[in-house]
Structures are given as structure tokens and as C-alpha cells.
Scaffold this active site. Structure first.
Site, mmCIF file in Angstrom:
data_model
loop_
_atom_site.group_PDB
_atom_site.id
_atom_site.type_symbol
_atom_site.label_atom_id
_atom_site.label_comp_id
_atom_site.label_asym_id
_atom_site.label_seq_id
_atom_site.Cartn_x
_atom_site.Cartn_y
_atom_site.Cartn_z
ATOM 1 N N HIS A 1 -2.564 1.120 6.774
ATOM 2 C CA HIS A 1 -2.947 1.042 5.361
ATOM 3 C C HIS A 1 -3.165 2.451 4.812
ATOM 4 O O HIS A 1 -3.544 3.367 5.545
ATOM 5 C CB HIS A 1 -4.218 0.213 5.189
ATOM 6 C CG HIS A 1 -4.554 -0.074 3.754
ATOM 7 N ND1 HIS A 1 -3.737 -0.831 2.938
ATOM 8 C CD2 HIS A 1 -5.596 0.322 2.976
ATOM 9 C CE1 HIS A 1 -4.281 -0.908 1.729
ATOM 10 N NE2 HIS A 1 -5.403 -0.217 1.733
ATOM 11 N N HIS B 1 -5.747 1.734 -4.472
ATOM 12 C CA HIS B 1 -4.867 1.220 -3.421
ATOM 13 C C HIS B 1 -4.467 -0.214 -3.716
ATOM 14 O O HIS B 1 -5.061 -0.885 -4.556
ATOM 15 C CB HIS B 1 -5.535 1.326 -2.045
ATOM 16 C CG HIS B 1 -6.689 0.384 -1.823
ATOM 17 N ND1 HIS B 1 -6.973 -0.181 -0.609
ATOM 18 C CD2 HIS B 1 -7.644 -0.094 -2.669
ATOM 19 C CE1 HIS B 1 -8.033 -0.950 -0.692
ATOM 20 N NE2 HIS B 1 -8.462 -0.921 -1.929
ATOM 21 N N CYS C 1 0.810 -1.225 0.000
ATOM 22 C CA CYS C 1 0.000 0.000 0.000
ATOM 23 C C CYS C 1 0.844 1.276 0.000
ATOM 24 O O CYS C 1 0.656 2.170 -0.835
ATOM 25 C CB CYS C 1 -0.971 -0.011 1.172
ATOM 26 S SG CYS C 1 -0.189 0.030 2.808
#
Length: 395
Positions: A355, A367, A307
């Protein structure tokens, strides 16, 4: 005449039918077995909802461990470079020290041949700690200016060399600690992912179908929330434009009005677009080009990403240098409310900030979700509104 009518059998009625006593017992046994069979899975196996929660938690924990791995890897890389530099410096200074030692030796030999010093002087001049001897005034008085300079140089070189050796030793110890952290984080990620895969592999086909249905329902809810945010942001933008037009009309459209309008814009949501718009477009274009590439923990491209690796690479394409890990990226800009998120902003998730995604507008982001998934567009509410930690506009 005697009656030959058969006696009525004992038993119970089931759905209007007479049930012999033996059949009744059999049905009772079947019912009990059925209850036991139904109770066994709940006792021995978690429910599907529990499995889903457990798997989600494991992926989340793996994501957190991945960011720790990334941080440890970055520290290790920097520390290794520092150690290499220090070791090179120690080697150079050791050579300089040896050169100074040889020069002192040549002076001592010359003094011995000419009788300017007693033979023991040569041994003391070549000792590892000559300073104690050279502090004696009677010897210093015999030395020439050049010899005194050589002694001073030797003492300085020895002091600096020992200092650098200590620094190198400490850096090596720190490097070892960083490497241990790296191994621990890597092991944690692997264990979490292995446990998640094991849980999923134990599901039946029916359970997997039900799990997919639950996931689909979550995605539909996330899409609904994204649409709500998009509508809210569109209303905010319309109101901003209305206020700008009103300000222009009040100023009769003069040059002063333009300046006033610019001031109004700088305090509203359009200001970041002025300084960040082009960069955001480049970052989004890069991220969009990565869609379909696999998530791989610790990866920074170009074939795969995790990420924070994706967001770092996206903004790098726009000429902005972001830190490697989410814990640092969250401080690399200005925090804004979710309702004021603009394309190019970074959306962070969970209390441990494990994240991050790149906001592209209308409640959506690009993402790298988790292991086994691919870079994709998805609602920022993909894991519920409460999972959003903050929105940051890169500086």
C-alpha cells in the site's frame, strides 16, 4: 389439641424469599441453558475482534494481490507488444525469404534450360536447407557473382527468419505465463474480497455498531499520532530556520554568508523543497482533486484508482514518471525518516509493500484505501505506527 401447623417446605432462599424445590430446579435449568447459549457463539463464531482482524487481513491480502495483478498486467501488456513486433518481423522476413527463394528458382530454371546445371540442381536449390549442397565446390564454381550473392542472401534470410521465429515462440510462451499470473492474481483479489464481504454480512446490527466504534477509536489514535508528528516537524523546521539565521549573522549578511546558508540548507530538510517543492505541490493538488472517487483495484483513473494508481497519476501530473506498482515505486526515489517526511513524499505500508499514500504534511496523506472506500485524507498512522514501511521522496 393437636397442632395444625403446616410443615415447612423444602427448598432454598433467593433474595430473602423461600423458593420451592421445583422452582429451584427450574432456575438451575435456566441457568444451565443460559450458560450454554452464551458459550455457543464463542464456539461456533469468531469474536468481533477476530472478525475485525480477519477482515483487515483480507483487505491487506487483497491489496497485495492487487499489486501483483498490476505487475502481471504491465508485464502482459509489454510482452504482447513485443510479441506483435516479433510476429511482424517474422512475417516480413518470411516474405524476404520467399523472394530470395524465387530468385534462386529463376537461376536454377535458367541453368536447366541452358544446360549449365543438371536437372537435380533446381530441386536442391529450392530445398529448405540448401547450404549443404552449395558448399560443394563444383557447383559454386559454376555460379556467377550475382548467383552467389542470391545464395548468400537466401541463407542469411533463412537463418534470421528461423532465429526470429524462435524468439517469437519464446515470447509467446512468456506472454502465456504472464496471462496466467494475471488470472491468478485477479482470482486471488476476488476471493479475498468476497470472503471479507461475507464475514461482514454475518455481523448483527449491534456488532456492526461496535465495529464502527472500534474503528473510530483507531482513527482517533491515528489522528493523535499525526498531531504529534506535525508538532515534531514544526519544531524541526523552527530549529532549521534558527540555525540559518545564526549562520547569516555570523557571516555579517555578506554574499559569502548567503552561499554558506545555501550550503547549510542543502544538507537540511529544506533542500528537497528547492528541487521538489513545485512538483510536490502539483502532485498534491491533483491527488486532492481525486478525493471522493472510488477505490477500484487495478484502476489508474480518471474515474477511480487503486493506491499505486493514484500516486502514479498524481506525480505524472507534476511531470514525474513513477512505475506502476508499489514494489517499484518504493525504489523510485530517496528514502527518508518518517520524522523528516515532506509534502509530496510517498508513504509505503506493510512488510510486503502492498500500500502507498501521498504525504501532504502534518502527519496526513491522501490515499485510495481499500475496496468499498473512496480516495480520502487520512493519518499516515491509520493502521498503526508499525504498519509504516518507509517514506520515499520521488527523484
Amino acid at each position: 389439641m393437636a397442632s395444625h401447623r403446616k410443615s415447612r417446605p423444602t427448598g432454598t432462599r433467593v433474595a430473602g424469599m423461600r423458593t420451592p424445590a421445583l422452582a429451584t430446579a427450574a432456575l438451575t435449568s435456566v441457568a444451565l441453558l443460559s450458560q450454554t447459549a452464551n458459550a455457543t457463539p464463542s464456539d461456533d463464531r469468531p469474536t468481533l475482534e477476530e472478525v475485525e482482524k480477519k477482515v483487515d487481513d483480507l483487505y491487506r491480502q487483497a491489496g497485495s494481490a492487487t499489486e501483483k495483478y498490476n505487475a502481471a498486467k504491465e508485464r502482459t501488456t509489454k510482452q504482447r507488444k513485443k510479441v506483435d513486433t516479433l510476429l511482424d518481423d517474422v512475417a516480413r522476413r518470411t516474405q524476404d525469404l520467399n523472394d530470395a527463394r524465387e530468385e534462386l528458382g529463376s537461376f536454377a530454371s535458367a541453368q536447366y534450360r541452358t544446360g549449365a546445371a543438371v536437372p537435380e540442381t533446381a530441386t536442391l536449390l529450392l530445398a529448405d536447407s540448401p547450404q549443404d549442397y552449395f558448399d560443394q565446390n563444383q557447383l559454386m564454381n559454376r555460379l556467377t557473382g550475382r548467383q552467389k550473392s542470391a545464395v548468400d542472401d537466401y541463407v542469411t534470410q533463412q537463418s534470421e527468419t528461423m532465429k526470429k521465429r524462435r524468439e517469437a515462440t519464446e515470447s509467446l510462451e512468456t506472454l502465456t505465463e504472464s496471462q496466467d499470473d494475471l488470472k491468478t492474481a485477479k482470482s486471488t483479489v476476488q476471493k479475498k474480497l468476497a470472503t471479507a464481504r461475507e464475514l461482514l454480512s454475518e455481523l448483527t446490527a449491534e456488532e456492526k455498531a461496535r465495529l464502527a466504534a472500534i474503528e473510530k477509536k483507531k482513527q482517533e489514535e491515528a489522528a493523535r499520532k499525526a498531531a504529534e508528528l506535525a508538532k515534531q516537524q514544526a519544531a524541526q523546521e523552527a530549529e532549521r530556520k534558527r540555525q540559518e539565521e545564526a549562520a547569516q549573522q555570523e557571516g555579517d549578511g555578506g554574499s559569502g554568508s548567503s552561499g554558506s546558508s545555501g550550503g547549510t540548507g542543502s544538507s537540511g530538510s529544506s533542500s528537497p523543497d528547492t528541487s521538489n517543492g513545485t512538483g510536490a505541490e502539483k502532485a498534491i493538488a491533483f491527488a486532492r482533486a481525486q478525493i471522493g472517487k472510488p477505490y477500484v483495484w487495478g484502476a489508474t483513473g480518471p474515474g477511480s484508482y487503486d493506491c499505486s494508481g493514484l500516486t502514479q497519476a498524481a506525480w505524472k501530473a507534476a511531470g514525474v514518471s513513477l512505475p506502476r506498482v508499489t514494489y517499484d515505486q518504493v525504489d523510485a526515489g530517496t528514502t527518508v525518516p518518517v520524522a523528516q517526511a515532506q509534502p509530496g513524499d510517498l508513504v509505503f505500508f506493510y512488510d510486503d509493500i502492498s500500500h502507498v499514500g501521498l504525504y501532504i504534511g502534518d502527519g496526513m496523506m491522501i490515499h485510495a484505501p481499500k475496496p468499498g472506500a473512496y480516495v480520502r485524507e487520512e493519518s499516515i498512522f491509520y493502521d498503526g505506527e508499525s504498519s509504516i514501511y518507509s517514506v520515499v521522496r520521488p527523484a
